[in-house]
Write an enzyme that holds these catalytic residues in place. Structure first.
Site, PDB file in Angstrom:
ATOM      1  N   GLY A   1      65.799 -44.445 -10.340  1.00 30.48           N
ATOM      2  CA  GLY A   1      65.998 -43.456  -9.188  1.00 30.48           C
ATOM      3  C   GLY A   1      67.431 -43.617  -8.798  1.00 30.48           C
TER       4      GLY A   1
ATOM      5  NE  ARG B   1      62.211 -42.610 -12.648  1.00 28.08           N
ATOM      6  CZ  ARG B   1      62.602 -43.404 -11.676  1.00 28.08           C
ATOM      7  NH1 ARG B   1      62.539 -44.668 -11.845  1.00 28.08           N
ATOM      8  NH2 ARG B   1      62.462 -42.921 -10.260  1.00 28.08           N
TER       9      ARG B   1
ATOM     10  N   GLY C   1      66.835 -50.580 -10.198  1.00 25.66           N
ATOM     11  CA  GLY C   1      65.443 -50.841  -9.431  1.00 25.66           C
ATOM     12  C   GLY C   1      64.929 -52.108 -10.204  1.00 25.66           C
ATOM     13  CG  ASP C   2      60.848 -53.318  -9.401  1.00 29.19           C
ATOM     14  OD1 ASP C   2      61.170 -52.100  -9.720  1.00 29.19           O
ATOM     15  OD2 ASP C   2      59.953 -53.520  -8.906  1.00 29.19           O
TER      16      ASP C   2
ATOM     17  CB  THR D   1      66.256 -48.595  -5.151  1.00 29.95           C
ATOM     18  OG1 THR D   1      65.049 -47.884  -4.529  1.00 29.95           O
ATOM     19  CG2 THR D   1      66.095 -49.973  -4.858  1.00 29.95           C
TER      20      THR D   1
ATOM     21  CG  ASP E   1      62.171 -46.752  -2.884  1.00 26.51           C
ATOM     22  OD1 ASP E   1      62.179 -45.719  -2.009  1.00 26.51           O
ATOM     23  OD2 ASP E   1      61.878 -46.704  -3.837  1.00 26.51           O
TER      24      ASP E   1
ATOM     25  CG  ASP F   1      61.647 -51.345  -3.953  1.00 24.14           C
ATOM     26  OD1 ASP F   1      62.712 -51.181  -4.283  1.00 24.14           O
ATOM     27  OD2 ASP F   1      60.827 -50.351  -4.695  1.00 24.14           O
TER      28      ASP F   1
ATOM     29  NE  ARG G   1      59.034 -47.666  -6.162  1.00 28.45           N
ATOM     30  CZ  ARG G   1      59.507 -47.950  -7.261  1.00 28.45           C
ATOM     31  NH1 ARG G   1      59.008 -47.425  -8.427  1.00 28.45           N
ATOM     32  NH2 ARG G   1      60.244 -48.997  -7.451  1.00 28.45           N
TER      33      ARG G   1
END
Ligand code: ATP
Length: 320
Positions: free
Chosen positions: A11, A72, A102-103, A126, A128, A130, A172
Site C-alpha cells: 500500500g 501487489r 509494509g511487512d 505504511t 498503519d 503497524d 488494519r
C-alpha cells in the site's frame, strides 16, 4: 558496492517519494549509480527498471503517493519468481536493493537476501504504523492529520444536527491511527482491534450519555472490526438520534506528506544507503526513541510485536 536500486511495494503512503528521493540523492553523493524499479516486485519481474539521476527526484518531496508506483504481486512468494528477479537485478549490474513498504514487502526483501545473497534494506512505508521495530512508519503522521481533519469536519455537522457520527479509520490490526485520532479529535468513543468489541456495551454507554444531556457523539473505529453502516442503524434504532457512518478509506492514503513524514523519510532513506555501504543486508530501518536503528527483517516481523498503546486508549476514555 556500485549500483543500487529502489522500489516501493504494498500500500502506498505519503512520504514514500521523500524516501526515494533520499535514497537516490544520498547514493549519488556517495558516487553510486541508482536505479528505480517501477510498480514494486511486479516491475522487477517485468524488468521495468530505469537509471535515475538527481533530477529524476526533483519536486517530489511534497507529493503524496509514489512516483515509482506500487503493486501487489503475490507471485513473488514463489522461489522461482524470486530467482528470476535476482537474475534481472544482476543483469543490470545492480548490487543491492532498498525496499520501501509494509511487512509483506519486507518478507520478500529478506527472502531475496537469504536465497540469493542479494543485500536488501527495508524502510517502513505504511500509514498503519503497524511495523515492528519502529515507533513510527513513513506516512502515519500524515494519515493521522487527514483523519483528524475529517473528524473535525464531522464534528461541526454532527453537533449542529444532534447526530451521532461513526468514523471508520484505517490501521488494519493496529489501533495507533484510531486512538491518536480519537484523542486529537476529542471523540467520545474509540473502538480498536486490540480490545474485544461489544456493540451492546457501546449502545448502553451512548444511551446513558444522551440521558445525561449529551446531544451528539463521535465514535472512531478501526477498519475490519464490524460493518459500520449496520452499527449506525443499530445505534439509531436504540438511541433515537440520527446516526451516520463515514468510511474515510483511501482518502487517508493520499495528500502531501507532513513535515514529520518528510523528515523521517529523508533520514531513513539516507540511513539505508549508509547501511548498504557498511555491508549490512536483510535489515529493516526504524526509529526508536528518536534514534535511527536497524533490525534483522525476519526477527522484527516475527518476534518484535508492536506494543498496544493502552495508555493512549485510557487517556481518550478519561477525556470523553
Ligand atoms: P501494506 O502494509 O501497506 O499492505 P505490505 O508490504 O505488507 O504493505 P503486501 O501486499 O503484504 O503489502 O506485500 C507487498 C508485496 O510484497 C506482495 O504483493 C508480494 O509481491 C510481496 N510479498 C508479500 N508477502 C510475501 C512473502 N511471504 N514472500 C515473498 N514476497 C512477499
Amino acid at each position: 558496492l556500485k549500483k543500487i536500486a529502489v522500489l516501493t511495494s504494498g500500500g502506498d503512503a505519503p512520504g514514500m517519494n521523500a524516501a526515494i528521493r533520499a535514497v537516490v540523492r544520498s547514493a549519488l553523493a556517495e558516487g553510486l549509480e541508482v536505479y528505480g524499479i517501477y510498480d514494486g516486485y511486479l516491475g522487477l519481474y517485468t524488468n521495468k527498471i530505469e537509471k535515475l539521476n538527481r533530477y529524476s527526484v526533483s519536486d517530489i518531496i511534497t507529493k503524496g503517493g509514489t512516483f515509482l508506483g506500487s503493486a501487489r504481486f503475490p507471485a513473488f512468494k514463489k522461489p522461482e519468481v524470486r530467482a528470476k528477479c535476482a537474475e534481472i537485478l544482476r543483469s543490470h549490474g545492480i548490487d543491492a536493493l532498498v525496499v520501501i513498504g509494509g511487512d509483506g514487502s519486507y518478507t520478500g526483501a529478506k527472502l531475496l537476501t537469504e536465497e540469493h545473497g542479494f543485500p536488501c534494506i527495508g524502510l517502513p512505508g505504511t500509514i498503519d504504523n503497524d511495523i515492528p521495530g519502529t515507533d513510527y512508519t513513513i506516512g502515519y503522521q500524515t494519515a493521522l492529520e487527514t483523519a483528524v481533519d475529517a473528524i473535525d469536519r464531522l464534528r461541526d455537522t454532527s453537533s449542529s444536527h444532534h447526530r451521532i457520527s461513526i468514523v471508520e479509520i484505517m490501521g488494519r490490526h493496529c489501533s495507533d491511527l484510531t486512538v491518536s485520532a480519537a484523542i486529537a479529535g476529542g471523540c467520545e468513543y474509540a473502538i480498536v482491534p486490540e480490545v474485544n468489541f461489544s456493540k451492546e456495551e457501546l449502545i448502553q454507554q451512548i444511551e446513558r450519555s444522551f440521558q445525561d444531556g449529551k446531544h451528539h457523539a463521535l465514535i472512531v473505529i478501526t477498519e475490519l472490526i464490524t460493518d459500520v453502516h449496520q452499527l449506525a442503524k443499530d445505534i439509531e434504532a436504540r438511541v433515537g438520534n440520527e446516526t451516520r457512518a463515514t468510511v474515510l478509506g483511501h482518502v487517508q492514503r493520499g495528500g502531501s506528506p507532513c513535515a514529520f513524514d518528510r523528515i523521517l523519510a529523508s533520514r531513513m532513506g539516507a540511513y539505508a544507503v549508509e547501511l548498504l555501504l557498511k555491508g549490512e543486508k536483510g535489515r529493516c530501518v526504524g526509529i526508536q526513541r528518536e534514534e535511527l536503528v536497524h533490525h534483522d527483517i525476519i526477527e522484527a516481523i516475527d518476534k518484535m510485536r508492536r506494543p498496544f498503546k493502552a495508555e493512549l486508549l485510557e487517556v481518550s476514555k478519561k477525556l470523553f
